[in-house]
Structures are given as structure tokens and as C-alpha cells.
Design a protein around this motif. Structure first.
Motif, PDB file in Angstrom:
ATOM      1  N   ASP A 188       0.822  -1.206   0.000  1.00 43.34           N
ATOM      2  CA  ASP A 188       0.000   0.000   0.000  1.00 43.34           C
ATOM      3  C   ASP A 188       0.861   1.262   0.000  1.00 43.34           C
ATOM      4  O   ASP A 188       0.576   2.221  -0.713  1.00 43.34           O
ATOM      5  CB  ASP A 188      -0.937  -0.013   1.211  1.00 43.34           C
ATOM      6  CG  ASP A 188      -1.858   1.179   1.237  1.00 43.34           C
ATOM      7  OD1 ASP A 188      -2.605   1.366   0.249  1.00 43.34           O
ATOM      8  OD2 ASP A 188      -1.840   1.919   2.227  1.00 43.34           O
ATOM      9  N   GLU A 189       1.931   1.257   0.797  1.00 40.71           N
ATOM     10  CA  GLU A 189       2.831   2.418   0.832  1.00 40.71           C
ATOM     11  C   GLU A 189       3.484   2.650  -0.526  1.00 40.71           C
ATOM     12  O   GLU A 189       3.616   3.780  -0.987  1.00 40.71           O
ATOM     13  CB  GLU A 189       3.918   2.225   1.899  1.00 40.71           C
ATOM     14  CG  GLU A 189       3.421   2.283   3.306  1.00 40.71           C
ATOM     15  CD  GLU A 189       2.950   3.663   3.717  1.00 40.71           C
ATOM     16  OE1 GLU A 189       3.514   4.672   3.252  1.00 40.71           O
ATOM     17  OE2 GLU A 189       1.994   3.752   4.503  1.00 40.71           O
ATOM     18  N   ILE A 190       3.895   1.580  -1.189  1.00 39.49           N
ATOM     19  CA  ILE A 190       4.522   1.709  -2.508  1.00 39.49           C
ATOM     20  C   ILE A 190       3.512   2.236  -3.519  1.00 39.49           C
ATOM     21  O   ILE A 190       3.823   3.116  -4.326  1.00 39.49           O
ATOM     22  CB  ILE A 190       5.128   0.360  -2.958  1.00 39.49           C
ATOM     23  CG1 ILE A 190       6.329   0.030  -2.071  1.00 39.49           C
ATOM     24  CG2 ILE A 190       5.528   0.398  -4.426  1.00 39.49           C
ATOM     25  CD1 ILE A 190       6.862  -1.353  -2.220  1.00 39.49           C
ATOM     26  N   ALA A 191       2.290   1.748  -3.465  1.00 41.26           N
ATOM     27  CA  ALA A 191       1.246   2.236  -4.374  1.00 41.26           C
ATOM     28  C   ALA A 191       0.961   3.714  -4.118  1.00 41.26           C
ATOM     29  O   ALA A 191       0.813   4.494  -5.070  1.00 41.26           O
ATOM     30  CB  ALA A 191      -0.025   1.410  -4.201  1.00 41.26           C
ATOM     31  N   ARG A 192       0.909   4.107  -2.847  1.00 39.87           N
ATOM     32  CA  ARG A 192       0.647   5.515  -2.527  1.00 39.87           C
ATOM     33  C   ARG A 192       1.799   6.412  -2.947  1.00 39.87           C
ATOM     34  O   ARG A 192       1.593   7.561  -3.311  1.00 39.87           O
ATOM     35  CB  ARG A 192       0.369   5.693  -1.042  1.00 39.87           C
ATOM     36  CG  ARG A 192      -1.076   5.411  -0.714  1.00 39.87           C
ATOM     37  CD  ARG A 192      -1.491   5.958   0.609  1.00 39.87           C
ATOM     38  NE  ARG A 192      -1.010   5.071   1.658  1.00 39.87           N
ATOM     39  CZ  ARG A 192      -0.750   5.465   2.882  1.00 39.87           C
ATOM     40  NH1 ARG A 192      -0.904   6.698   3.225  1.00 39.87           N
ATOM     41  NH2 ARG A 192      -0.341   4.607   3.788  1.00 39.87           N
ATOM     42  N   SER A 193       3.028   5.891  -2.918  1.00 41.52           N
ATOM     43  CA  SER A 193       4.182   6.724  -3.295  1.00 41.52           C
ATOM     44  C   SER A 193       4.121   7.123  -4.770  1.00 41.52           C
ATOM     45  O   SER A 193       4.682   8.135  -5.166  1.00 41.52           O
ATOM     46  CB  SER A 193       5.499   5.998  -3.008  1.00 41.52           C
ATOM     47  OG  SER A 193       5.704   4.946  -3.932  1.00 41.52           O
ATOM     48  N   LYS A 194       3.415   6.348  -5.574  1.00 44.32           N
ATOM     49  CA  LYS A 194       3.288   6.671  -6.996  1.00 44.32           C
ATOM     50  C   LYS A 194       2.415   7.893  -7.230  1.00 44.32           C
ATOM     51  O   LYS A 194       2.472   8.495  -8.294  1.00 44.32           O
ATOM     52  CB  LYS A 194       2.732   5.467  -7.763  1.00 44.32           C
ATOM     53  CG  LYS A 194       3.688   4.296  -7.771  1.00 44.32           C
ATOM     54  CD  LYS A 194       3.077   3.081  -8.429  1.00 44.32           C
ATOM     55  CE  LYS A 194       4.039   1.906  -8.327  1.00 44.32           C
ATOM     56  NZ  LYS A 194       3.458   0.666  -8.811  1.00 44.32           N
ATOM     57  N   THR A 206       2.581  10.647  -5.414  1.00 42.95           N
ATOM     58  CA  THR A 206       3.235  11.830  -4.854  1.00 42.95           C
ATOM     59  C   THR A 206       4.299  12.348  -5.811  1.00 42.95           C
ATOM     60  O   THR A 206       4.581  11.727  -6.832  1.00 42.95           O
ATOM     61  CB  THR A 206       3.908  11.501  -3.502  1.00 42.95           C
ATOM     62  OG1 THR A 206       4.986  10.593  -3.737  1.00 42.95           O
ATOM     63  CG2 THR A 206       2.929  10.902  -2.522  1.00 42.95           C
ATOM     64  N   LYS A 207       4.900  13.452  -5.447  1.00 43.29           N
ATOM     65  CA  LYS A 207       5.966  14.024  -6.265  1.00 43.29           C
ATOM     66  C   LYS A 207       7.337  13.475  -5.873  1.00 43.29           C
ATOM     67  O   LYS A 207       8.331  13.813  -6.483  1.00 43.29           O
ATOM     68  CB  LYS A 207       5.965  15.551  -6.135  1.00 43.29           C
ATOM     69  CG  LYS A 207       4.743  16.187  -6.745  1.00 43.29           C
ATOM     70  CD  LYS A 207       4.788  17.686  -6.629  1.00 43.29           C
ATOM     71  CE  LYS A 207       3.531  18.284  -7.225  1.00 43.29           C
ATOM     72  NZ  LYS A 207       3.530  19.742  -7.127  1.00 43.29           N
ATOM     73  N   PHE A 208       7.364  12.630  -4.835  1.00 42.76           N
ATOM     74  CA  PHE A 208       8.627  12.043  -4.405  1.00 42.76           C
ATOM     75  C   PHE A 208       9.008  10.873  -5.299  1.00 42.76           C
ATOM     76  O   PHE A 208       8.151  10.167  -5.825  1.00 42.76           O
ATOM     77  CB  PHE A 208       8.532  11.562  -2.949  1.00 42.76           C
ATOM     78  CG  PHE A 208       8.384  12.692  -1.973  1.00 42.76           C
ATOM     79  CD1 PHE A 208       9.476  13.483  -1.642  1.00 42.76           C
ATOM     80  CD2 PHE A 208       7.158  12.963  -1.396  1.00 42.76           C
ATOM     81  CE1 PHE A 208       9.335  14.527  -0.747  1.00 42.76           C
ATOM     82  CE2 PHE A 208       7.014  14.008  -0.500  1.00 42.76           C
ATOM     83  CZ  PHE A 208       8.107  14.795  -0.173  1.00 42.76           C
ATOM     84  N   THR A 209      10.281  10.652  -5.446  1.00 37.62           N
ATOM     85  CA  THR A 209      10.777   9.533  -6.234  1.00 37.62           C
ATOM     86  C   THR A 209      11.168   8.412  -5.287  1.00 37.62           C
ATOM     87  O   THR A 209      12.008   8.608  -4.392  1.00 37.62           O
ATOM     88  CB  THR A 209      12.007   9.954  -7.063  1.00 37.62           C
ATOM     89  OG1 THR A 209      11.639  11.044  -7.892  1.00 37.62           O
ATOM     90  CG2 THR A 209      12.502   8.796  -7.910  1.00 37.62           C
ATOM     91  N   LEU A 210      10.559   7.259  -5.468  1.00 36.47           N
ATOM     92  CA  LEU A 210      10.893   6.097  -4.644  1.00 36.47           C
ATOM     93  C   LEU A 210      12.212   5.517  -5.155  1.00 36.47           C
ATOM     94  O   LEU A 210      12.340   5.172  -6.324  1.00 36.47           O
ATOM     95  CB  LEU A 210       9.775   5.051  -4.740  1.00 36.47           C
ATOM     96  CG  LEU A 210       9.926   3.806  -3.900  1.00 36.47           C
ATOM     97  CD1 LEU A 210       9.908   4.160  -2.413  1.00 36.47           C
ATOM     98  CD2 LEU A 210       8.816   2.823  -4.205  1.00 36.47           C
ATOM     99  N   VAL A 211      13.205   5.456  -4.280  1.00 35.38           N
ATOM    100  CA  VAL A 211      14.525   4.986  -4.663  1.00 35.38           C
ATOM    101  C   VAL A 211      14.703   3.506  -4.319  1.00 35.38           C
ATOM    102  O   VAL A 211      15.280   2.741  -5.073  1.00 35.38           O
ATOM    103  CB  VAL A 211      15.622   5.827  -3.969  1.00 35.38           C
ATOM    104  CG1 VAL A 211      17.001   5.318  -4.321  1.00 35.38           C
ATOM    105  CG2 VAL A 211      15.470   7.292  -4.347  1.00 35.38           C
TER     106      VAL A 211
END
Length: 155
Positions: free
Chosen positions: A99-105, A107-112
Motif C-alpha cells: 500500500d505504501e509503494i502504491a501511494r508513493s506513486k 506523490t511528487k517524491f521519487t521512490l529509490v
């Protein structure tokens, strides 16, 4: 990204208060502190089924013979998590991460990390192979709840 030597949590403006309160909430969430909820307390009062309680990971390894013989990401057996005597608390953890990974998409943040391009790389850097890192790695590599591992998610 702004880094301060001595950051203040005082909010001098509405935006400041909104950002800093979200920051504190995120920090507490990351370390595993959740808001007090009477319904959750009653539901998970018994530690044996509490997905938020810290517990030994020994039950997770009960049905992981291939991983114990050769600790590689792809040797994690998700079917083993649904076997008798396995630890059911792994699923809430995996699904919260998903869920956290899906929500990160959104946002304007880049998941590293964890992402497909970094999972294997970072697991080689770790001094010791840790089972839960490999569970997460396989989950990411096989597209999580939208990929072939979806069949293992209990109802």
C-alpha cells in the motif's frame, strides 16, 4: 531536500504546521507507532493474532527450506506463509508495504528503494542475508499484489 542542523518543530504558519505535523505522523508510522484505536485494541488484544506486535520470525522460516539452503531472493516460498504453523503476521506487513509503494506513486517524491532496479543490488550490499529483506525483494520483483504472488494472499 532541505537539511537543517537544528530543525524546529514550531509552526509559524498554517503551511508550516501542516507539513511538520505530517512529518511527525510519518516518523511515528515508520517506527511502528499507530494512533490509539479502541476497536483495534479489542480486536488484537490476544498477542497470537496481533499483526502489530513484535514476534519471533522463527515461524516464518518453518516452510522455507529452499531459502535456508541457498538464501537468494527468488528462493522465498510465498506458499509457505499459508502453511499450518506459519506466522500469519507476515501478510499485514507485506500488504502495508504494498500500500505504501502504491501511494508513493501518487506523490511528487521519487521512490529509490525498494524498486525493481535496486532490490537485488542493495541485498548484495547487506552484510548478512535477512529473510524479510528477501521477502520484500521477491514481492517487488514479481510486481507485488498485482503480479503472480497475488494468488498467495489469504482472504
Amino acid at each position: 531536500l532541505e537539511v537543517n542542523i537544528s530543525p524546529s518543530l514550531m509552526g509559524s504558519s498554517q503551511l508550516d504546521r501542516a507539513i511538520k505535523s505530517m512529518l511527525v505522523a510519518d516518523i511515528l508510522h515508520v517506527v511502528g507507532i499507530y494512533p490509539y484505536d479502541n476497536k483495534l485494541i479489542k480486536k488484537y488484544n490476544n498477542k497470537s493474532n496481533n499483526p502489530f506486535a513484535f514476534s519471533s520470525h522463527s515461524k516464518l522460516l518453518l516452510h522455507q527450506d529452499a531459502w535456508r539452503k541457498d538464501s537468494q531472493i527468488m528462493n522465498v516460498d510465498f506458499n509457505g506463509f499459508n502453511q499450518t504453523n506459519s506466522d500469519p503476521t507476515i501478510w499485514p506487513t507485506i500488504l502495508l508495504i504494498d500500500d505504501e509503494i502504491a501511494r508513493s506513486k501518487s506523490t511528487k517524491f521519487t521512490l529509490v528503494h525498494p524498486v525493481v532496479s535496486s532490490v537485488v543490488h542493495y541485498n548484495f550490499i547487506y552484510r548478512h542475508n535477512r529473510f524479510l529483506d528477501h521477502v520484500l525483494g521477491k514481492w517487488i520483483l514479481l510486481s507485488g499484489s498485482t503480479g503472480p504472488l497475488k494468488q498467495f494472499i489469504p482472504d
